[in-house]
Design a protein around this motif. Structure first.
Motif, PDB file in Angstrom:
ATOM      1  N   PHE A  38     -60.984 -75.156 -81.259  1.00 31.32           N
ATOM      2  CA  PHE A  38     -59.586 -74.919 -81.611  1.00 31.32           C
ATOM      3  C   PHE A  38     -59.182 -73.459 -81.414  1.00 31.32           C
ATOM      4  O   PHE A  38     -58.074 -73.163 -80.984  1.00 31.32           O
ATOM      5  CB  PHE A  38     -59.302 -75.341 -83.055  1.00 31.32           C
ATOM      6  N   ILE A  39     -60.071 -72.553 -81.721  1.00 29.91           N
ATOM      7  CA  ILE A  39     -59.749 -71.123 -81.649  1.00 29.91           C
ATOM      8  C   ILE A  39     -59.690 -70.633 -80.200  1.00 29.91           C
ATOM      9  O   ILE A  39     -58.824 -69.815 -79.858  1.00 29.91           O
ATOM     10  CB  ILE A  39     -60.773 -70.316 -82.470  1.00 29.91           C
ATOM     11  N   GLY A  40     -60.573 -71.110 -79.338  1.00 28.00           N
ATOM     12  CA  GLY A  40     -60.627 -70.646 -77.949  1.00 28.00           C
ATOM     13  C   GLY A  40     -59.310 -70.806 -77.201  1.00 28.00           C
ATOM     14  O   GLY A  40     -58.762 -69.811 -76.703  1.00 28.00           O
ATOM     15  N   PRO A  41     -58.774 -72.009 -77.087  1.00 28.33           N
ATOM     16  CA  PRO A  41     -57.497 -72.162 -76.374  1.00 28.33           C
ATOM     17  C   PRO A  41     -56.346 -71.415 -77.046  1.00 28.33           C
ATOM     18  O   PRO A  41     -55.474 -70.878 -76.358  1.00 28.33           O
ATOM     19  CB  PRO A  41     -57.252 -73.674 -76.392  1.00 28.33           C
ATOM     20  N   ALA A  42     -56.355 -71.354 -78.369  1.00 30.79           N
ATOM     21  CA  ALA A  42     -55.289 -70.628 -79.072  1.00 30.79           C
ATOM     22  C   ALA A  42     -55.333 -69.138 -78.743  1.00 30.79           C
ATOM     23  O   ALA A  42     -54.293 -68.519 -78.484  1.00 30.79           O
ATOM     24  CB  ALA A  42     -55.410 -70.852 -80.577  1.00 30.79           C
ATOM     25  N   LEU A  43     -56.529 -68.552 -78.728  1.00 29.28           N
ATOM     26  CA  LEU A  43     -56.656 -67.137 -78.386  1.00 29.28           C
ATOM     27  C   LEU A  43     -56.266 -66.873 -76.937  1.00 29.28           C
ATOM     28  O   LEU A  43     -55.622 -65.870 -76.632  1.00 29.28           O
ATOM     29  CB  LEU A  43     -58.076 -66.649 -78.636  1.00 29.28           C
ATOM     30  N   GLN A  44     -56.648 -67.763 -76.060  1.00 29.52           N
ATOM     31  CA  GLN A  44     -56.295 -67.581 -74.656  1.00 29.52           C
ATOM     32  C   GLN A  44     -54.782 -67.692 -74.466  1.00 29.52           C
ATOM     33  O   GLN A  44     -54.183 -66.887 -73.732  1.00 29.52           O
ATOM     34  CB  GLN A  44     -57.011 -68.604 -73.783  1.00 29.52           C
ATOM     35  N   ALA A  45     -54.154 -68.654 -75.103  1.00 32.63           N
ATOM     36  CA  ALA A  45     -52.697 -68.797 -75.004  1.00 32.63           C
ATOM     37  C   ALA A  45     -51.995 -67.570 -75.584  1.00 32.63           C
ATOM     38  O   ALA A  45     -51.009 -67.079 -75.009  1.00 32.63           O
ATOM     39  CB  ALA A  45     -52.243 -70.069 -75.715  1.00 32.63           C
ATOM     40  N   LEU A  46     -52.490 -67.061 -76.712  1.00 34.65           N
ATOM     41  CA  LEU A  46     -51.913 -65.859 -77.312  1.00 34.65           C
ATOM     42  C   LEU A  46     -52.045 -64.666 -76.367  1.00 34.65           C
ATOM     43  O   LEU A  46     -51.086 -63.913 -76.164  1.00 34.65           O
ATOM     44  CB  LEU A  46     -52.586 -65.558 -78.651  1.00 34.65           C
ATOM     45  N   HIS A  47     -53.208 -64.483 -75.786  1.00 33.04           N
ATOM     46  CA  HIS A  47     -53.416 -63.365 -74.867  1.00 33.04           C
ATOM     47  C   HIS A  47     -52.472 -63.461 -73.674  1.00 33.04           C
ATOM     48  O   HIS A  47     -51.840 -62.478 -73.290  1.00 33.04           O
ATOM     49  CB  HIS A  47     -54.875 -63.314 -74.407  1.00 33.04           C
ATOM     50  N   MET A  48     -52.344 -64.640 -73.093  1.00 29.78           N
ATOM     51  CA  MET A  48     -51.472 -64.790 -71.932  1.00 29.78           C
ATOM     52  C   MET A  48     -50.006 -64.592 -72.315  1.00 29.78           C
ATOM     53  O   MET A  48     -49.220 -64.037 -71.543  1.00 29.78           O
ATOM     54  CB  MET A  48     -51.676 -66.162 -71.274  1.00 29.78           C
ATOM     55  N   ALA A  49     -49.614 -65.012 -73.518  1.00 25.21           N
ATOM     56  CA  ALA A  49     -48.241 -64.784 -73.988  1.00 25.21           C
ATOM     57  C   ALA A  49     -47.976 -63.290 -74.166  1.00 25.21           C
ATOM     58  O   ALA A  49     -46.906 -62.789 -73.792  1.00 25.21           O
ATOM     59  CB  ALA A  49     -47.997 -65.532 -75.293  1.00 25.21           C
ATOM     60  N   LEU A  50     -48.939 -62.578 -74.726  1.00 22.67           N
ATOM     61  CA  LEU A  50     -48.787 -61.130 -74.891  1.00 22.67           C
ATOM     62  C   LEU A  50     -48.733 -60.424 -73.540  1.00 22.67           C
ATOM     63  O   LEU A  50     -47.946 -59.485 -73.352  1.00 22.67           O
ATOM     64  CB  LEU A  50     -49.930 -60.566 -75.733  1.00 22.67           C
ATOM     65  N   VAL A  51     -49.556 -60.865 -72.603  1.00 19.40           N
ATOM     66  CA  VAL A  51     -49.540 -60.288 -71.261  1.00 19.40           C
ATOM     67  C   VAL A  51     -48.176 -60.523 -70.617  1.00 19.40           C
ATOM     68  O   VAL A  51     -47.567 -59.602 -70.068  1.00 19.40           O
ATOM     69  CB  VAL A  51     -50.670 -60.874 -70.390  1.00 19.40           C
ATOM     70  N   ALA A  52     -47.686 -61.752 -70.683  1.00 20.27           N
ATOM     71  CA  ALA A  52     -46.397 -62.083 -70.072  1.00 20.27           C
ATOM     72  C   ALA A  52     -45.271 -61.259 -70.694  1.00 20.27           C
ATOM     73  O   ALA A  52     -44.417 -60.727 -69.983  1.00 20.27           O
ATOM     74  CB  ALA A  52     -46.111 -63.574 -70.210  1.00 20.27           C
ATOM     75  N   ARG A  53     -45.278 -61.137 -72.015  1.00 21.93           N
ATOM     76  CA  ARG A  53     -44.240 -60.359 -72.701  1.00 21.93           C
ATOM     77  C   ARG A  53     -44.312 -58.888 -72.320  1.00 21.93           C
ATOM     78  O   ARG A  53     -43.287 -58.259 -72.053  1.00 21.93           O
ATOM     79  CB  ARG A  53     -44.373 -60.524 -74.211  1.00 21.93           C
ATOM     80  N   THR A  54     -45.508 -58.342 -72.267  1.00 25.04           N
ATOM     81  CA  THR A  54     -45.673 -56.926 -71.932  1.00 25.04           C
ATOM     82  C   THR A  54     -45.201 -56.654 -70.507  1.00 25.04           C
ATOM     83  O   THR A  54     -44.462 -55.698 -70.269  1.00 25.04           O
ATOM     84  CB  THR A  54     -47.138 -56.506 -72.100  1.00 25.04           C
ATOM     85  N   VAL A  55     -45.620 -57.479 -69.563  1.00 27.05           N
ATOM     86  CA  VAL A  55     -45.243 -57.274 -68.167  1.00 27.05           C
ATOM     87  C   VAL A  55     -43.740 -57.462 -67.997  1.00 27.05           C
ATOM     88  O   VAL A  55     -43.089 -56.703 -67.264  1.00 27.05           O
ATOM     89  CB  VAL A  55     -46.047 -58.216 -67.241  1.00 27.05           C
ATOM     90  N   GLU A  56     -43.174 -58.428 -68.679  1.00 27.02           N
ATOM     91  CA  GLU A  56     -41.723 -58.659 -68.591  1.00 27.02           C
ATOM     92  C   GLU A  56     -40.941 -57.463 -69.145  1.00 27.02           C
ATOM     93  O   GLU A  56     -39.934 -57.056 -68.583  1.00 27.02           O
ATOM     94  CB  GLU A  56     -41.364 -59.921 -69.362  1.00 27.02           C
ATOM     95  N   ASN A  57     -41.405 -56.875 -70.255  1.00 26.35           N
ATOM     96  CA  ASN A  57     -40.722 -55.727 -70.841  1.00 26.35           C
ATOM     97  C   ASN A  57     -40.865 -54.476 -70.000  1.00 26.35           C
ATOM     98  O   ASN A  57     -40.032 -53.579 -70.078  1.00 26.35           O
ATOM     99  CB  ASN A  57     -41.238 -55.464 -72.251  1.00 26.35           C
ATOM    100  N   GLU A  58     -41.921 -54.393 -69.201  1.00 26.72           N
ATOM    101  CA  GLU A  58     -42.119 -53.229 -68.329  1.00 26.72           C
ATOM    102  C   GLU A  58     -41.204 -53.238 -67.130  1.00 26.72           C
ATOM    103  O   GLU A  58     -40.950 -52.209 -66.540  1.00 26.72           O
ATOM    104  CB  GLU A  58     -43.580 -53.161 -67.867  1.00 26.72           C
ATOM    105  N   GLU A  59     -40.725 -54.412 -66.753  1.00 26.18           N
ATOM    106  CA  GLU A  59     -39.881 -54.521 -65.548  1.00 26.18           C
ATOM    107  C   GLU A  59     -38.465 -54.126 -65.811  1.00 26.18           C
ATOM    108  O   GLU A  59     -37.875 -54.084 -66.750  1.00 26.18           O
ATOM    109  CB  GLU A  59     -39.930 -55.948 -65.000  1.00 26.18           C
TER     110      GLU A  59
END
Length: 106
Positions: free
Chosen positions: A85-106
């Motif tokens: 349960f924790i593995g996919p949740a952590l991966q989804a959280l990381h990818m969401a943070l990456v997407a948000r960070t990259v989007e805010n940088e543009e």
């Protein structure tokens, strides 16, 4: 039953990784890996490494659980359930943070 849940978890993490590779900041060669307390990016990793880190880490933890708790099946199954349960949740959280960070940088 635990092996079905574990298999679904690994498949889910693979699906998140494939989706993220195609959709999360497709033009970026390096993706954020760590953020400071104020939200700035501390360091970035190459795209493939950043996306594959969580699944590889979770597969390593699953292997360690099998090796270290091979005599206590109840303990092993509970640990695998938590990781599944924790593995996919952590991966989804990381990818969401990456997407948000990259989007805010543009």
């Amino acid at each position: 039953m635990i092996f079905v849940v574990l298999t679904l978890s690994i498949a889910g993490m693979a699906a998140i990784a494939f989706w993220a590779y195609r959709n999360v900041a497709p033009h970026s060669d390096r993706l954020p890996m760590q953020w400071s307390a104020d939200g700035t990016v501390n360091w970035r990793a190459p795209r493939l490494l950043a996306i594959a880190t969580t699944p590889v880490l979770m597969l390593t933890i699953i292997g360690l659980i099998f090796v270290l708790s091979r005599h206590d099946h109840a303990e092993r199954n509970m640990a695998l359930l938590w990781v599944s349960f924790i593995g996919p949740a952590l991966q989804a959280l990381h990818m969401a943070l990456v997407a948000r960070t990259v989007e805010n940088e543009e």
